[in-house]
Design an enzyme around this catalytic site. Structure first.
Site, mmCIF file in Angstrom:
data_model
loop_
_atom_site.group_PDB
_atom_site.id
_atom_site.type_symbol
_atom_site.label_atom_id
_atom_site.label_comp_id
_atom_site.label_asym_id
_atom_site.label_seq_id
_atom_site.Cartn_x
_atom_site.Cartn_y
_atom_site.Cartn_z
ATOM 1 N N HIS A 131 22.652 -28.397 21.190
ATOM 2 C CA HIS A 131 22.548 -27.438 20.367
ATOM 3 C C HIS A 131 23.893 -26.745 19.873
ATOM 4 O O HIS A 131 24.009 -26.474 18.662
ATOM 5 C CB HIS A 131 21.862 -26.009 20.774
ATOM 6 N N LYS A 134 3.484 -20.757 22.295
ATOM 7 C CA LYS A 134 4.394 -21.508 23.384
ATOM 8 C C LYS A 134 4.834 -20.428 24.346
ATOM 9 O O LYS A 134 5.178 -19.417 24.021
ATOM 10 C CB LYS A 134 5.605 -22.321 22.848
ATOM 11 N N ARG A 145 19.098 -35.906 16.920
ATOM 12 C CA ARG A 145 19.239 -36.653 17.893
ATOM 13 C C ARG A 145 19.198 -38.092 17.860
ATOM 14 O O ARG A 145 19.918 -39.162 18.052
ATOM 15 C CB ARG A 145 18.751 -36.332 19.402
ATOM 16 N N SER A 170 15.758 -29.572 25.495
ATOM 17 C CA SER A 170 15.290 -28.341 26.141
ATOM 18 C C SER A 170 14.143 -28.608 26.877
ATOM 19 O O SER A 170 14.260 -28.273 28.298
ATOM 20 C CB SER A 170 14.874 -27.304 25.192
#
Length: 158
Positions: free
Chosen positions: A17, A41, A90, A127
């Site tokens: 990040h 979440k 990514r 993460s």
């Protein structure tokens, strides 16, 4: 260039990040790292903790500020007069996930999305994976900026 918004949950902020944020900070006059709140979440860090950690990790970057938002991201951009989102990728998996959202944002509000590839050394870091490894006792220090690593270690009892 003008300003842009770099959204994410950043729970926690990883070196991948931070790489994307640093690269975008060089390319936009203003970059707003926006912690997007997903009420469905339960994160490792509160929204306030995430904002504080991102502020610590980006303090060296002129033109970068941190904000938070709950709701449609295009509404945040409209309210704050931005027209550009930046996202890090990514792998092709990220690309496949992000392209439909980018197209929807363009259709909904004329918002453009710029994609930036992360460094290959961070391509496997997420993460979610960092949290899982940390909770199971693994060393995640190489994948996190120091302030974030310290905060993760405190959360998992190290």
């Amino acid at each position: 260039m003008t300003g842009a918004v770099c959204p994410g949950s950043f729970d926690p902020l990883t070196r991948g990040h931070l790489f994307v944020i640093e690269q975008c900070a060089q390319r936009f006059s203003e970059l707003v790292v926006t912690v997007v709140v997903n009420p469905a979440k339960q994160g490792m860090f509160t929204i306030d903790e995430r904002v504080e950690l991102i502020e610590q990790c980006t303090a060296h970057l002129p033109g970068v500020r941190v904000d938070r938002w709950e709701g449609l991201l295009v509404d945040y951009l409209a309210r704050n007069d931005y027209s550009t989102i930046v996202k890090g990728l990514r792998s092709s998996v990220d690309f496949e996930y992000e392209v439909p959202m980018a197209q929807m944002n363009r259709d909904l509000a004329g918002i453009e999305t710029f994609f930036l590839l992360t460094e290959p050394q961070w391509a496997h870091v997420s993460s979610s994976l960092v949290k899982e490894v940390a909770k199971l006792g693994g060393d995640v220090a190489p994948f996190l900026p120091e302030p974030v690593y310290s905060a993760v270690a405190a959360k998992v009892g190290r």
